[in-house]
Design a protein around this motif. Structure first.
Motif, PDB file in Angstrom:
ATOM      1  N   VAL A 116       0.836  -1.203   0.000  1.00  0.00           N
ATOM      2  CA  VAL A 116       0.000   0.000   0.000  1.00  0.00           C
ATOM      3  C   VAL A 116       0.871   1.254   0.000  1.00  0.00           C
ATOM      4  O   VAL A 116       0.628   2.187  -0.766  1.00  0.00           O
ATOM      5  N   VAL A 117       1.887   1.296   0.838  1.00  0.00           N
ATOM      6  CA  VAL A 117       2.763   2.469   0.896  1.00  0.00           C
ATOM      7  C   VAL A 117       3.482   2.657  -0.443  1.00  0.00           C
ATOM      8  O   VAL A 117       3.588   3.782  -0.945  1.00  0.00           O
ATOM      9  N   TYR A 118       3.930   1.576  -1.056  1.00  0.00           N
ATOM     10  CA  TYR A 118       4.631   1.700  -2.330  1.00  0.00           C
ATOM     11  C   TYR A 118       3.714   2.262  -3.416  1.00  0.00           C
ATOM     12  O   TYR A 118       4.049   3.236  -4.087  1.00  0.00           O
ATOM     13  N   PHE A 119       2.533   1.641  -3.586  1.00  0.00           N
ATOM     14  CA  PHE A 119       1.658   2.053  -4.677  1.00  0.00           C
ATOM     15  C   PHE A 119       0.937   3.368  -4.400  1.00  0.00           C
ATOM     16  O   PHE A 119       0.578   4.082  -5.335  1.00  0.00           O
ATOM     17  N   ALA A 120       0.721   3.711  -3.126  1.00  0.00           N
ATOM     18  CA  ALA A 120       0.017   4.948  -2.818  1.00  0.00           C
ATOM     19  C   ALA A 120       0.950   6.143  -2.692  1.00  0.00           C
ATOM     20  O   ALA A 120       0.532   7.276  -2.943  1.00  0.00           O
ATOM     21  N   PHE A 121       2.209   5.915  -2.314  1.00  0.00           N
ATOM     22  CA  PHE A 121       3.092   7.044  -2.046  1.00  0.00           C
ATOM     23  C   PHE A 121       4.395   7.015  -2.838  1.00  0.00           C
ATOM     24  O   PHE A 121       4.754   7.995  -3.482  1.00  0.00           O
ATOM     25  N   VAL A 122       5.120   5.918  -2.775  1.00  0.00           N
ATOM     26  CA  VAL A 122       6.455   5.875  -3.376  1.00  0.00           C
ATOM     27  C   VAL A 122       6.375   5.983  -4.892  1.00  0.00           C
ATOM     28  O   VAL A 122       7.069   6.816  -5.496  1.00  0.00           O
ATOM     29  N   MET A 123       5.550   5.173  -5.521  1.00  0.00           N
ATOM     30  CA  MET A 123       5.468   5.179  -6.983  1.00  0.00           C
ATOM     31  C   MET A 123       4.987   6.536  -7.515  1.00  0.00           C
ATOM     32  O   MET A 123       5.619   7.086  -8.433  1.00  0.00           O
ATOM     33  N   MET A 134       5.304   9.478  -6.113  1.00  0.00           N
ATOM     34  CA  MET A 134       6.371  10.454  -5.860  1.00  0.00           C
ATOM     35  C   MET A 134       7.525  10.263  -6.842  1.00  0.00           C
ATOM     36  O   MET A 134       8.095  11.232  -7.332  1.00  0.00           O
ATOM     37  N   ASN A 135       7.871   9.016  -7.138  1.00  0.00           N
ATOM     38  CA  ASN A 135       8.936   8.760  -8.112  1.00  0.00           C
ATOM     39  C   ASN A 135       8.554   9.287  -9.491  1.00  0.00           C
ATOM     40  O   ASN A 135       9.384   9.856 -10.197  1.00  0.00           O
ATOM     41  N   ARG A 136       7.302   9.089  -9.871  1.00  0.00           N
ATOM     42  CA  ARG A 136       6.855   9.602 -11.173  1.00  0.00           C
ATOM     43  C   ARG A 136       6.892  11.123 -11.201  1.00  0.00           C
ATOM     44  O   ARG A 136       7.267  11.719 -12.212  1.00  0.00           O
ATOM     45  N   ALA A 137       6.483  11.756 -10.092  1.00  0.00           N
ATOM     46  CA  ALA A 137       6.526  13.220 -10.031  1.00  0.00           C
ATOM     47  C   ALA A 137       7.967  13.718 -10.135  1.00  0.00           C
ATOM     48  O   ALA A 137       8.244  14.706 -10.831  1.00  0.00           O
ATOM     49  N   LYS A 138       8.895  13.030  -9.464  1.00  0.00           N
ATOM     50  CA  LYS A 138      10.306  13.425  -9.543  1.00  0.00           C
ATOM     51  C   LYS A 138      10.839  13.243 -10.958  1.00  0.00           C
ATOM     52  O   LYS A 138      11.594  14.075 -11.461  1.00  0.00           O
ATOM     53  N   GLU A 139      10.464  12.144 -11.622  1.00  0.00           N
ATOM     54  CA  GLU A 139      10.917  11.915 -12.995  1.00  0.00           C
ATOM     55  C   GLU A 139      10.408  13.006 -13.925  1.00  0.00           C
ATOM     56  O   GLU A 139      11.137  13.479 -14.803  1.00  0.00           O
TER      57      GLU A 139
END
Length: 139
Positions: free
Chosen positions: A88-95, A97-102
């Motif tokens: 849940v943390v990965y798909f709701a937050f990490v992924m 955020m990574n896309r926004a940074k990219e």
């Protein structure tokens, strides 16, 4: 002293960590409900137990004449809880955020391509060396 504390608190990493702890605690509560309302009934279908904590228990005699119980179901339950929170943390937050940074880096990359590339320090040093050698009188 207060200025140093203020700088420490206002660092992005500290705030990110605080948010992660709060959200992790909230998701832990959700995962615990999912385990108790969904996974534990599934376990009771396959094992003679009401929850993972009571499933797959192995009791062995001890040297002192008592018994020791290994609760493998509780270990499996803890692993399921951890994986559920991590997913849940990965798909709701990490992924996201990574896309926004990219995307932000891609926009920076476009802007950086428009500016002329500056030479590296090594290239500058080589140019200085060559210029100095060209100024030396030959004997």
């Amino acid at each position: 002293m207060i200025q140093g504390f203020k700088e420490f608190i206002l660092r992005g990493n500290v705030i990110d960590l605080a948010v992660a702890v709060v959200i992790g605690a909230a998701f832990t509560a959700i995962v615990n409900v999912i385990v108790s309302a969904f996974i534990n009934p599934l376990i009771s279908l396959f094992f003679a137990a009401d929850s993972l904590d009571e499933a797959l228990e192995v009791t062995v005699p001890t040297l002192g004449g008592g018994e020791a119980t290994f609760a493998f179901g509780a270990i499996i339950g803890a692993i399921i809880n951890f994986l559920a929170v991590a997913v849940v943390v990965y798909f709701a937050f990490v992924m996201p955020m990574n896309r926004a940074k990219e995307r932000a880096e891609a926009k920076k990359g476009i802007a950086a391509d428009e500016e002329p590339a500056l030479p590296t320090e090594q290239e500058l040093l080589v140019q200085i060396r060559d210029a100095l050698q060209a100024q030396k009188p030959t004997t």
